[in-house]
Design a protein around this motif. Structure first.
Motif, PDB file in Angstrom:
ATOM      1  N   GLY A 266      36.638  35.666  22.704  1.00 38.40           N
ATOM      2  CA  GLY A 266      37.435  35.051  23.758  1.00 38.40           C
ATOM      3  C   GLY A 266      37.242  35.647  25.136  1.00 38.40           C
ATOM      4  O   GLY A 266      37.757  35.107  26.130  1.00 38.40           O
ATOM      5  N   VAL A 267      36.505  36.764  25.241  1.00 39.28           N
ATOM      6  CA  VAL A 267      36.261  37.367  26.557  1.00 39.28           C
ATOM      7  C   VAL A 267      35.110  36.625  27.229  1.00 39.28           C
ATOM      8  O   VAL A 267      34.003  36.575  26.681  1.00 39.28           O
ATOM      9  N   PRO A 268      35.319  36.041  28.398  1.00 36.46           N
ATOM     10  CA  PRO A 268      34.252  35.249  29.032  1.00 36.46           C
ATOM     11  C   PRO A 268      33.211  36.123  29.722  1.00 36.46           C
ATOM     12  O   PRO A 268      33.503  37.226  30.194  1.00 36.46           O
ATOM     13  N   VAL A 269      31.986  35.612  29.789  1.00 33.62           N
ATOM     14  CA  VAL A 269      30.944  36.275  30.570  1.00 33.62           C
ATOM     15  C   VAL A 269      31.294  36.188  32.053  1.00 33.62           C
ATOM     16  O   VAL A 269      31.211  37.179  32.786  1.00 33.62           O
ATOM     17  N   ASP A 270      31.703  35.017  32.499  1.00 33.47           N
ATOM     18  CA  ASP A 270      32.141  34.829  33.888  1.00 33.47           C
ATOM     19  C   ASP A 270      33.632  35.152  33.979  1.00 33.47           C
ATOM     20  O   ASP A 270      34.475  34.270  34.109  1.00 33.47           O
ATOM     21  N   ILE A 271      33.944  36.429  33.909  1.00 33.14           N
ATOM     22  CA  ILE A 271      35.325  36.884  33.846  1.00 33.14           C
ATOM     23  C   ILE A 271      35.962  36.821  35.223  1.00 33.14           C
ATOM     24  O   ILE A 271      35.282  36.922  36.254  1.00 33.14           O
ATOM     25  N   GLY A 272      37.275  36.640  35.252  1.00 34.37           N
ATOM     26  CA  GLY A 272      38.000  36.633  36.512  1.00 34.37           C
ATOM     27  C   GLY A 272      38.050  38.022  37.134  1.00 34.37           C
ATOM     28  O   GLY A 272      37.708  39.026  36.493  1.00 34.37           O
ATOM     29  N   THR A 273      38.476  38.088  38.385  1.00 32.09           N
ATOM     30  CA  THR A 273      38.482  39.354  39.106  1.00 32.09           C
ATOM     31  C   THR A 273      39.854  39.624  39.701  1.00 32.09           C
ATOM     32  O   THR A 273      40.670  38.719  39.897  1.00 32.09           O
ATOM     33  N   ARG A 274      40.068  40.913  40.015  1.00 28.42           N
ATOM     34  CA  ARG A 274      41.262  41.355  40.733  1.00 28.42           C
ATOM     35  C   ARG A 274      40.804  42.112  41.974  1.00 28.42           C
ATOM     36  O   ARG A 274      39.964  43.007  41.878  1.00 28.42           O
ATOM     37  N   ALA A 275      41.357  41.748  43.128  1.00 27.96           N
ATOM     38  CA  ALA A 275      40.918  42.354  44.380  1.00 27.96           C
ATOM     39  C   ALA A 275      41.924  43.377  44.863  1.00 27.96           C
ATOM     40  O   ALA A 275      43.125  43.107  44.942  1.00 27.96           O
ATOM     41  N   SER A 276      41.446  44.552  45.152  1.00 31.91           N
ATOM     42  CA  SER A 276      42.215  45.608  45.825  1.00 31.91           C
ATOM     43  C   SER A 276      41.265  46.208  46.848  1.00 31.91           C
ATOM     44  O   SER A 276      40.589  45.478  47.565  1.00 31.91           O
ATOM     45  N   ALA A 277      41.186  47.526  46.925  1.00 33.81           N
ATOM     46  CA  ALA A 277      40.142  48.129  47.749  1.00 33.81           C
ATOM     47  C   ALA A 277      38.782  47.883  47.112  1.00 33.81           C
ATOM     48  O   ALA A 277      37.753  47.959  47.773  1.00 33.81           O
ATOM     49  N   THR A 278      38.782  47.593  45.816  1.00 35.54           N
ATOM     50  CA  THR A 278      37.567  47.194  45.106  1.00 35.54           C
ATOM     51  C   THR A 278      37.830  45.857  44.425  1.00 35.54           C
ATOM     52  O   THR A 278      38.962  45.376  44.373  1.00 35.54           O
ATOM     53  N   VAL A 279      36.770  45.259  43.904  1.00 37.86           N
ATOM     54  CA  VAL A 279      36.909  44.042  43.097  1.00 37.86           C
ATOM     55  C   VAL A 279      36.591  44.421  41.656  1.00 37.86           C
ATOM     56  O   VAL A 279      35.457  44.794  41.331  1.00 37.86           O
ATOM     57  N   SER A 280      37.585  44.354  40.795  1.00 35.11           N
ATOM     58  CA  SER A 280      37.417  44.763  39.404  1.00 35.11           C
ATOM     59  C   SER A 280      37.597  43.563  38.484  1.00 35.11           C
ATOM     60  O   SER A 280      38.226  42.568  38.861  1.00 35.11           O
ATOM     61  N   PRO A 281      37.049  43.625  37.273  1.00 34.40           N
ATOM     62  CA  PRO A 281      37.229  42.508  36.339  1.00 34.40           C
ATOM     63  C   PRO A 281      38.637  42.467  35.797  1.00 34.40           C
ATOM     64  O   PRO A 281      39.332  43.500  35.739  1.00 34.40           O
ATOM     65  N   ASP A 282      39.075  41.288  35.420  1.00 34.76           N
ATOM     66  CA  ASP A 282      40.325  41.192  34.677  1.00 34.76           C
ATOM     67  C   ASP A 282      40.219  42.054  33.420  1.00 34.76           C
ATOM     68  O   ASP A 282      39.107  42.322  32.940  1.00 34.76           O
ATOM     69  N   PRO A 283      41.348  42.494  32.866  1.00 29.28           N
ATOM     70  CA  PRO A 283      41.281  43.295  31.640  1.00 29.28           C
ATOM     71  C   PRO A 283      40.479  42.573  30.548  1.00 29.28           C
ATOM     72  O   PRO A 283      40.616  41.359  30.359  1.00 29.28           O
ATOM     73  N   TYR A 284      39.639  43.308  29.861  1.00 29.20           N
ATOM     74  CA  TYR A 284      38.835  42.736  28.792  1.00 29.20           C
ATOM     75  C   TYR A 284      38.681  43.745  27.670  1.00 29.20           C
ATOM     76  O   TYR A 284      38.962  44.944  27.848  1.00 29.20           O
ATOM     77  N   GLN A 285      38.243  43.268  26.524  1.00 24.94           N
ATOM     78  CA  GLN A 285      38.032  44.145  25.381  1.00 24.94           C
ATOM     79  C   GLN A 285      36.601  43.995  24.877  1.00 24.94           C
ATOM     80  O   GLN A 285      35.971  42.941  25.037  1.00 24.94           O
ATOM     81  N   ILE A 286      36.099  45.068  24.269  1.00 19.93           N
ATOM     82  CA  ILE A 286      34.770  45.064  23.681  1.00 19.93           C
ATOM     83  C   ILE A 286      34.838  45.607  22.260  1.00 19.93           C
ATOM     84  O   ILE A 286      35.833  46.220  21.852  1.00 19.93           O
ATOM     85  N   HIS A 287      33.790  45.366  21.493  1.00 22.41           N
ATOM     86  CA  HIS A 287      33.532  46.054  20.240  1.00 22.41           C
ATOM     87  C   HIS A 287      32.410  47.055  20.497  1.00 22.41           C
ATOM     88  O   HIS A 287      31.443  46.743  21.194  1.00 22.41           O
ATOM     89  N   ALA A 288      32.543  48.249  19.974  1.00 25.80           N
ATOM     90  CA  ALA A 288      31.506  49.265  20.084  1.00 25.80           C
ATOM     91  C   ALA A 288      31.159  49.767  18.681  1.00 25.80           C
ATOM     92  O   ALA A 288      32.013  50.291  17.977  1.00 25.80           O
ATOM     93  N   VAL A 289      29.916  49.560  18.294  1.00 24.97           N
ATOM     94  CA  VAL A 289      29.453  49.964  16.973  1.00 24.97           C
ATOM     95  C   VAL A 289      28.365  51.016  17.148  1.00 24.97           C
ATOM     96  O   VAL A 289      27.447  50.843  17.966  1.00 24.97           O
ATOM     97  N   LYS A 290      28.452  52.116  16.413  1.00 21.92           N
ATOM     98  CA  LYS A 290      27.468  53.182  16.543  1.00 21.92           C
ATOM     99  C   LYS A 290      26.064  52.680  16.315  1.00 21.92           C
ATOM    100  O   LYS A 290      25.783  51.979  15.339  1.00 21.92           O
ATOM    101  N   ALA A 291      25.186  53.027  17.242  1.00 24.16           N
ATOM    102  CA  ALA A 291      23.781  52.602  17.129  1.00 24.16           C
ATOM    103  C   ALA A 291      23.102  53.381  16.007  1.00 24.16           C
ATOM    104  O   ALA A 291      23.367  54.563  15.796  1.00 24.16           O
ATOM    105  N   THR A 292      22.217  52.723  15.301  1.00 25.05           N
ATOM    106  CA  THR A 292      21.503  53.383  14.202  1.00 25.05           C
ATOM    107  C   THR A 292      20.124  53.792  14.661  1.00 25.05           C
ATOM    108  O   THR A 292      19.583  53.294  15.632  1.00 25.05           O
TER     109      THR A 292
END
Length: 292
Positions: A266-292
């Motif tokens: 459900g996390v989009p590639v074209d994610i929304g942004t939040r503007a402050s002193a920087t432009v950051s992505p909206d909160p998102y989640q990832i899966h991280a699997v140990k590389a073999t």
């Protein structure tokens, strides 16, 4: 995380903050240390305020407009502008290290993690170069970047595609001057629209596309001179550029040496942004699997 989805932003931000704290205090802190958490909380709050307050102060006609950000920020930080080095100016320097070295670098890394999780082929190519140059067992060093042109090109394209800083901190014109068709009076604040330079279709072919090859020469070398002026240029360029480049390279290679990452469902590639002193992505989640 046992392959469970999680938001990497907090871990990235606090780790970058720990680097800034080590520069100032000579110590690193556990991420749950109450003093460290307080410092991070207040530093991030200042950045939330700086966003609209800083933009309004850049545009002369808007300076007089009252705003919640300007009211909160005005008077909250004051130090002597003289060249004397005393405890007050030492405190000011520490604040500048935190503000300059935390939000911008951590936002760049948060964007890079999202972008690489969105483009698994680029991630695979970086990991292949890591294995060729660094291997699985040795920790990455910044000196490795000289032999990793593809990794450097991919990092540069991540930063071009999603620039963390939308505009530079304003500087003041010391004399009347003319730029193109524009007359700039002495005393005018001048800034640079980084977002436009990074996304302009007149400067880049298919600027919305992720194409790391933009930053590779015909013989496969990293072509840094084509980077947008993300850190500024000349004598007034960002004084923390060298540290930021080291951190960005090491974060990227450390993560991809150890993990395969992908966006959570459900996390989009074209994610929304939040503007402050920087432009950051909206909160998102990832899966991280140990590389073999």
């Amino acid at each position: 995380m046992n392959s469970k989805p999680f938001d990497p932003s907090h871990l990235i931000t606090t780790t970058v903050g720990n680097i800034a704290m080590q520069l100032m205090t000579g110590n690193t802190y556990e991420l749950d240390d109450p003093i460290f958490r307080q410092v991070m909380k207040h530093t991030m709050r200042i950045f939330e305020i700086i966003g609209p307050a800083g933009l309004l102060s850049t545009v002369q006609l808007l300076r007089a407009i009252p705003s919640p950000g300007k009211r909160q920020f005005g008077g909250s930080i004051r130090w002597d502008s003289s060249e004397l080095f005393d405890e007050t100016n030492l405190l000011g320097s520490c604040i500048e290290i935190l503000l300059g070295g935390l939000e911008t670098t951590s936002t760049v890394v948060v964007w890079i993690v999202h972008t690489l999780a969105s483009y698994p082929e680029a991630q695979r190519r970086v990991r292949q170069e890591i294995l060729q140059v660094i291997g699985k067992d040795r920790l990455p060093r910044f000196s490795d970047h000289n032999r990793m042109p593809l990794t450097m090109a991919i990092i540069a394209e991540c930063m071009r595609l999603r620039p963390a800083g939308p505009f530079h901190i304003a500087h003041i014109a010391l004399e009347d001057l003319k730029v193109g068709a524009y007359d700039i009076p002495k005393g005018s604040p001048i800034t640079l629209n980084i977002w436009h330079l990074a996304q302009s279709p007149t400067l880049w072919e298919k600027p919305k596309s992720f194409r790391p090859e933009r930053f590779l020469t015909d013989d496969g070398k990293f072509d840094r001179k084509h980077e947008p002026f993300l850190f500024g240029i000349g004598r007034r360029s960002c004084p923390g550029e060298s540290l930021a480049r080291v951190e960005i390279f090491l974060f990227t290679t450390f993560i991809l040496q150890r993990f395969n990452i992908r966006l959570a469902e459900g996390v989009p590639v074209d994610i929304g942004t939040r503007a402050s002193a920087t432009v950051s992505p909206d909160p998102y989640q990832i899966h991280a699997v140990k590389a073999t």
